[in-house]
Design a protein around this motif. Structure first.
Motif, PDB file in Angstrom:
ATOM      1  N   GLU A  39       0.919  -1.209  -0.029  1.00  0.00           N
ATOM      2  CA  GLU A  39      -0.041   0.091  -0.014  1.00  0.00           C
ATOM      3  C   GLU A  39       0.970   1.253   0.139  1.00  0.00           C
ATOM      4  O   GLU A  39       1.516   1.797   1.136  1.00  0.00           O
ATOM      5  CB  GLU A  39      -0.961   0.242   1.177  1.00  0.00           C
ATOM      6  N   VAL A  40       1.164   1.712  -1.201  1.00  0.00           N
ATOM      7  CA  VAL A  40       2.040   2.857  -1.151  1.00  0.00           C
ATOM      8  C   VAL A  40       1.596   4.211  -0.712  1.00  0.00           C
ATOM      9  O   VAL A  40       2.215   5.014  -0.153  1.00  0.00           O
ATOM     10  CB  VAL A  40       2.482   3.086  -2.856  1.00  0.00           C
ATOM     11  N   THR A  41       0.295   4.267  -0.874  1.00  0.00           N
ATOM     12  CA  THR A  41      -0.363   5.917  -0.094  1.00  0.00           C
ATOM     13  C   THR A  41      -1.674   5.166   0.354  1.00  0.00           C
ATOM     14  O   THR A  41      -2.129   3.892   0.117  1.00  0.00           O
ATOM     15  CB  THR A  41      -0.871   6.901  -1.348  1.00  0.00           C
ATOM     16  N   VAL A  55       3.677  -3.474 -13.268  1.00  0.00           N
ATOM     17  CA  VAL A  55       3.404  -2.810 -11.839  1.00  0.00           C
ATOM     18  C   VAL A  55       1.955  -2.246 -12.151  1.00  0.00           C
ATOM     19  O   VAL A  55       1.520  -1.547 -13.207  1.00  0.00           O
ATOM     20  CB  VAL A  55       4.327  -1.582 -11.704  1.00  0.00           C
ATOM     21  N   LEU A  93      -1.180  -0.142 -10.321  1.00  0.00           N
ATOM     22  CA  LEU A  93      -1.396   0.790  -9.057  1.00  0.00           C
ATOM     23  C   LEU A  93      -2.983   0.742  -8.902  1.00  0.00           C
ATOM     24  O   LEU A  93      -3.792   1.040 -10.038  1.00  0.00           O
ATOM     25  CB  LEU A  93      -0.673   2.024  -9.068  1.00  0.00           C
ATOM     26  N   GLU A 112       7.724  -1.889 -15.796  1.00  0.00           N
ATOM     27  CA  GLU A 112       9.130  -1.432 -14.881  1.00  0.00           C
ATOM     28  C   GLU A 112      10.228  -1.777 -15.239  1.00  0.00           C
ATOM     29  O   GLU A 112      10.327  -3.068 -15.661  1.00  0.00           O
ATOM     30  CB  GLU A 112       8.691  -1.670 -13.260  1.00  0.00           C
ATOM     31  N   SER A 160       2.884  -5.675  -8.253  1.00  0.00           N
ATOM     32  CA  SER A 160       3.841  -5.851  -9.168  1.00  0.00           C
ATOM     33  C   SER A 160       3.958  -7.480  -9.319  1.00  0.00           C
ATOM     34  O   SER A 160       3.941  -8.231  -8.559  1.00  0.00           O
ATOM     35  CB  SER A 160       4.975  -5.413  -8.774  1.00  0.00           C
ATOM     36  N   THR A 208      -3.996   3.228  -2.161  1.00  0.00           N
ATOM     37  CA  THR A 208      -3.800   3.130  -3.299  1.00  0.00           C
ATOM     38  C   THR A 208      -2.686   1.639  -3.124  1.00  0.00           C
ATOM     39  O   THR A 208      -1.930   1.782  -2.289  1.00  0.00           O
ATOM     40  CB  THR A 208      -2.922   4.059  -4.039  1.00  0.00           C
ATOM     41  N   GLY A 236      -7.169   2.541 -12.063  1.00  0.00           N
ATOM     42  CA  GLY A 236      -6.007   2.206 -11.806  1.00  0.00           C
ATOM     43  C   GLY A 236      -5.021   2.424 -13.123  1.00  0.00           C
ATOM     44  O   GLY A 236      -5.449   3.290 -13.959  1.00  0.00           O
ATOM     45  N   SER A 237      -3.642   1.871 -13.040  1.00  0.00           N
ATOM     46  CA  SER A 237      -2.781   2.164 -14.088  1.00  0.00           C
ATOM     47  C   SER A 237      -1.931   0.933 -14.171  1.00  0.00           C
ATOM     48  O   SER A 237      -1.981   0.319 -12.993  1.00  0.00           O
ATOM     49  CB  SER A 237      -2.118   3.439 -13.840  1.00  0.00           C
ATOM     50  N   ARG A 266       0.101  -1.097  -4.662  1.00  0.00           N
ATOM     51  CA  ARG A 266       0.926  -1.504  -5.842  1.00  0.00           C
ATOM     52  C   ARG A 266       0.959  -2.856  -5.788  1.00  0.00           C
ATOM     53  O   ARG A 266       1.413  -3.459  -4.933  1.00  0.00           O
ATOM     54  CB  ARG A 266       2.312  -0.858  -5.369  1.00  0.00           C
TER      55      ARG A 266
END
Length: 401
Positions: A314-316, A381, A383, A372, A323, A319, A367-368, A321
């Motif tokens: 959980e990067v933020t 990756v 998000l 990478e 991978s 949100t 998302g996106s 991540r």
């Protein structure tokens, strides 16, 4: 001589002194009256000037009120004014059109706007007598200073989102047209192989030969069916789905579906731990299907003894991540910008639609998906916005959304 009992008469000097005092007092009164008249004139002039300014200000405010009323009448956005109890006290004609009725006096919270997952400040608003109609809007709320109320601005973006979807559909159709020749070749090859295998089905040559040719025909026909299905799914595009699914369930389903295939090739599948409160918008079947496209590619390009990993973070706030990495030969630099282009593939039996379908779905969910750069291998990756329970708008003071 005067009588003994009468008062003495004033002498001339006393009369002169009294007359001088009277004249002096009279003159002072006259000067004071003149000064008072001047002060009255000055105050009257100031009052007249203040009245002129006040009339001008009132006229300007009336003109401003008329302009604001006209602006609210012709404003393309819906404007609502709610009081401290969240009751609608004012709404412009666009708000009446958008909400389907004049709701002055109604409770704003009864409209129950719901935030749309992954859409920033876009909300879903129910309207109509039976609340069976929905409209997609952007919403901004500003508090009224000192009054405890709010000004709510709504902008209908339903048609705009429909136009965007139509434009995306046209782009997909254009991409299909540009690659139709290559796609025809992809369909013709497995079909020709299947037809050839079927034509060689002769039981007289032995059951083993018959079984091999039958299996080959079935494999080619399944491949042809999968190619056509992938093409149709890409053309239909991905739509915003409702509901939610726990990420743990998605990972467990992927583990069950792919563990045997990874073990058969002697490739290790490593899946990270997901928290119990991580949910994604959509259905279990949809997420397993799109993530399977990535896992299939990772397994295809992995050699025995290597591993494929799924990492979660959980990067933020809100949100995630996700991978997926393999340690195979990787993607040539010349091909890295093309892997998400529909129908682009470097494999003879590939459709070039798997990653395009996955990316379309992820973007539709808010998302996106990006490539990478890693060495060795390939790392994709994603998000993803975590699904959250829609909270009602507070009826009190609110900062601007």
């Amino acid at each position: 001589m005067s009588d003994a009992g009468s008062p003495p008469l004033p002498d001339a000097s006393s009369l002169i002194e009294a007359f001088k005092l009277f004249n002096q007092t009279s003159q002072e009164l006259t000067e004071a009256y003149g000064a008072l008249q001047q002060e009255v004139q000055r105050l009257s002039a100031e009052l007249a000037e203040a009245n002129v300014r006040l009339r001008a200000e009132l006229q300007a405010k009336e003109q401003m009120r008329e302009r604001l009323a006209l602006l609210l009448e012709i404003l393309p956005g819906a404007v609502l004014v709610v009081d401290h109890a969240a009751l609608i006290v004012e709404m412009n004609p666009e708000a009446i059109r958008l909400l389907g009725a004049d709701l002055r006096g109604s409770d704003w919270q009864a409209l129950q706007p719901r935030p749309m997952s992954g859409s920033g400040n876009e909300w879903l608003l129910l309207r109509g007598p039976s609340r069976d109609q929905s409209v997609q809007v952007t919403l901004a709320v500003n508090a009224l200073p000192g009054e405890g109320g709010q000004v709510i601005l709504l902008q209908d973006v339903t048609a705009a989102r429909a136009r965007e979807e139509a434009a995306q559909r046209r782009e997909r159709l254009a991409a299909m047209g540009e690659t139709m020749a290559g796609l025809a070749h992809q369909l013709r090859t497995p079909l020709a192989t299947a037809l050839l295998s079927v034509s060689h089905l002769q039981f007289e040559r032995g059951p083993e030969h018959f079984a091999r040719q039958q299996q080959r025909a079935l494999e080619r026909l399944h491949h042809l069916d999968a190619t056509i299905d992938a093409m149709l799914r890409f053309l239909r595009g991905a739509e915003q789905e409702s509901g939610s699914v726990a990420l743990i369930e998605i990972l467990q389903a992927l583990q069950r579906e792919w563990e045997a295939q990874f073990r058969q090739k002697n490739v290790t599948l490593e899946i990270g731990d997901a928290r119990d409160d991580w949910f994604l918008t959509g259905t279990l079947a949809a997420w397993v299907s799109v993530l399977a496209n990535v896992l299939h590619n990772a397994l295809l390009f992995s050699n025995a003894g290597q591993s494929v990993s799924i990492r979660l973070e959980e990067v933020t706030q809100g949100t995630l991540r996700l991978s997926i990495r393999d340690f195979g030969p990787g993607i040539a630099e010349a091909d890295q910008e093309k892997i998400f282009i529909p129908f682009y593939t470097t494999r003879r039996d590939g459709t070039g639609l798997g990653l395009a379908i996955t990316r379309n779905f992820v973007v539709a969910m808010g998302g996106s998906m990006e490539l990478e750069k890693v060495s060795p291998g390939t790392c994709l990756v994603l998000l993803l916005p975590l699904w959250q329970v829609a909270q009602p708008l507070p009826s009190g003071s609110m900062s601007q959304e």
